[in-house]
Design a protein around this motif. Structure first.
Motif, mmCIF file in Angstrom:
data_model
loop_
_atom_site.group_PDB
_atom_site.id
_atom_site.type_symbol
_atom_site.label_atom_id
_atom_site.label_comp_id
_atom_site.label_asym_id
_atom_site.label_seq_id
_atom_site.Cartn_x
_atom_site.Cartn_y
_atom_site.Cartn_z
ATOM 1 N N VAL A 125 0.846 -1.189 0.000
ATOM 2 C CA VAL A 125 0.000 0.000 0.000
ATOM 3 C C VAL A 125 0.884 1.243 0.000
ATOM 4 N N ALA A 126 0.407 2.271 -0.665
ATOM 5 C CA ALA A 126 1.141 3.533 -0.739
ATOM 6 C C ALA A 126 1.093 4.254 0.607
ATOM 7 N N VAL A 127 2.207 4.921 0.944
ATOM 8 C CA VAL A 127 2.311 5.702 2.179
ATOM 9 C C VAL A 127 2.626 7.142 1.781
ATOM 10 N N GLU A 128 1.809 8.077 2.280
ATOM 11 C CA GLU A 128 1.996 9.504 2.011
ATOM 12 C C GLU A 128 1.953 10.285 3.307
ATOM 13 N N GLU A 129 2.640 11.440 3.310
ATOM 14 C CA GLU A 129 2.531 12.367 4.433
ATOM 15 C C GLU A 129 2.156 13.731 3.887
ATOM 16 N N TRP A 130 1.091 14.300 4.443
ATOM 17 C CA TRP A 130 0.630 15.633 4.070
ATOM 18 C C TRP A 130 0.947 16.581 5.206
ATOM 19 N N SER A 131 1.325 17.815 4.858
ATOM 20 C CA SER A 131 1.638 18.838 5.863
ATOM 21 C C SER A 131 0.684 20.016 5.719
ATOM 22 N N TYR A 132 0.188 20.487 6.860
ATOM 23 C CA TYR A 132 -0.678 21.657 6.918
ATOM 24 C C TYR A 132 -0.090 22.644 7.913
ATOM 25 N N GLY A 133 -0.271 23.929 7.638
ATOM 26 C CA GLY A 133 0.131 24.924 8.612
ATOM 27 C C GLY A 133 0.896 26.067 7.982
ATOM 28 N N PRO A 134 1.349 26.971 8.800
ATOM 29 C CA PRO A 134 1.075 27.007 10.236
ATOM 30 C C PRO A 134 -0.350 27.490 10.513
ATOM 31 N N ARG A 135 -0.993 26.839 11.443
ATOM 32 C CA ARG A 135 -2.309 27.238 11.944
ATOM 33 C C ARG A 135 -2.160 27.501 13.428
ATOM 34 N N ASN A 136 -2.309 28.746 13.816
ATOM 35 C CA ASN A 136 -2.092 29.163 15.208
ATOM 36 C C ASN A 136 -0.717 28.741 15.710
ATOM 37 N N GLY A 137 0.279 28.836 14.835
ATOM 38 C CA GLY A 137 1.648 28.507 15.212
ATOM 39 C C GLY A 137 1.990 27.030 15.165
ATOM 40 N N MET A 138 1.044 26.178 14.745
ATOM 41 C CA MET A 138 1.273 24.731 14.721
ATOM 42 C C MET A 138 1.294 24.210 13.292
ATOM 43 N N TYR A 139 2.193 23.272 13.053
ATOM 44 C CA TYR A 139 2.208 22.503 11.816
ATOM 45 C C TYR A 139 1.613 21.134 12.119
ATOM 46 N N HIS A 140 0.837 20.613 11.189
ATOM 47 C CA HIS A 140 0.195 19.314 11.365
ATOM 48 C C HIS A 140 0.643 18.387 10.237
ATOM 49 N N PHE A 141 1.027 17.178 10.596
ATOM 50 C CA PHE A 141 1.525 16.190 9.653
ATOM 51 C C PHE A 141 0.602 14.984 9.683
ATOM 52 N N LEU A 142 0.004 14.681 8.533
ATOM 53 C CA LEU A 142 -0.962 13.595 8.432
ATOM 54 C C LEU A 142 -0.355 12.454 7.627
ATOM 55 N N ARG A 143 -0.362 11.260 8.181
ATOM 56 C CA ARG A 143 0.187 10.079 7.504
ATOM 57 C C ARG A 143 -0.964 9.224 6.991
ATOM 58 N N ARG A 170 -5.895 6.036 3.626
ATOM 59 C CA ARG A 170 -6.616 6.153 4.900
ATOM 60 C C ARG A 170 -5.711 6.830 5.917
ATOM 61 N N LEU A 171 -6.262 7.758 6.688
ATOM 62 C CA LEU A 171 -5.509 8.494 7.698
ATOM 63 C C LEU A 171 -5.164 7.566 8.856
ATOM 64 N N ILE A 172 -3.850 7.413 9.121
ATOM 65 C CA ILE A 172 -3.424 6.503 10.195
ATOM 66 C C ILE A 172 -2.723 7.222 11.341
ATOM 67 N N ARG A 173 -2.259 8.475 11.116
ATOM 68 C CA ARG A 173 -1.558 9.178 12.189
ATOM 69 C C ARG A 173 -1.641 10.684 11.980
ATOM 70 N N ILE A 174 -1.774 11.402 13.101
ATOM 71 C CA ILE A 174 -1.778 12.865 13.100
ATOM 72 C C ILE A 174 -0.715 13.318 14.095
ATOM 73 N N ASP A 175 0.286 14.053 13.611
ATOM 74 C CA ASP A 175 1.325 14.612 14.472
ATOM 75 C C ASP A 175 1.281 16.123 14.334
ATOM 76 N N SER A 176 1.605 16.802 15.429
ATOM 77 C CA SER A 176 1.642 18.260 15.434
ATOM 78 C C SER A 176 2.949 18.734 16.016
ATOM 79 N N LYS A 177 3.430 19.879 15.506
ATOM 80 C CA LYS A 177 4.683 20.447 15.999
ATOM 81 C C LYS A 177 4.581 21.961 15.944
ATOM 82 N N ARG A 178 5.011 22.613 16.985
ATOM 83 C CA ARG A 178 5.008 24.064 17.028
ATOM 84 C C ARG A 178 6.068 24.592 16.061
ATOM 85 N N GLY A 179 5.680 25.588 15.241
ATOM 86 C CA GLY A 179 6.601 26.175 14.295
ATOM 87 C C GLY A 179 7.566 27.123 14.975
ATOM 88 N N ASN A 180 8.688 27.403 14.305
ATOM 89 C CA ASN A 180 9.695 28.306 14.884
ATOM 90 C C ASN A 180 9.420 29.725 14.527
#
Length: 98
Positions: A65-83, A88-98
């Motif tokens: 199966v194909a694996v992709e990561e999408w990045s969104y942000g910054p939203r309120n200083g946060m970046y969101h990474f969707l795997r 199918r969405l399997i993971r949501i990670d967030s990280k504060r931007g610099n």
């Protein structure tokens, strides 16, 4: 002892926080299709194809199966990474931007 019990009771709430993401007035959740995420959150700032992962289904058959990561942000200083795996969405990670 009370602190330990309270911490154990709070553990499911912490795990739940990373299983959803708000996109404006919409909410996405684990196992959502990539088309649903795209409709609710819009186009990501980047899409990275990470390769393929082998999965074994309930009958013992192997599938790549194909694996992709999408990045969104910054939203309120946060970046969101969707795997996504198999679109199918399997993971949501967030990280504060610099």
């Amino acid at each position: 002892m009370k602190t330990l019990i309270l911490a154990l009771l709070m553990l499911p709430l912490v795990a739940q926080a990373s299983s959803t993401l708000r996109c404006g007035s919409q909410l996405i959740s684990m196992d959502d299709a990539s088309s649903t995420v795209l409709r609710k959150c819009g186009e990501p700032i980047s899409r990275d194809f990470l390769g393929y992962r082998e999965r074994v289904d309930i009958y013992g058959f192997r599938h790549e199966v194909a694996v992709e990561e999408w990045s969104y942000g910054p939203r309120n200083g946060m970046y969101h990474f969707l795997r996504f795996e198999a679109n199918r969405l399997i993971r949501i990670d967030s990280k504060r931007g610099n």
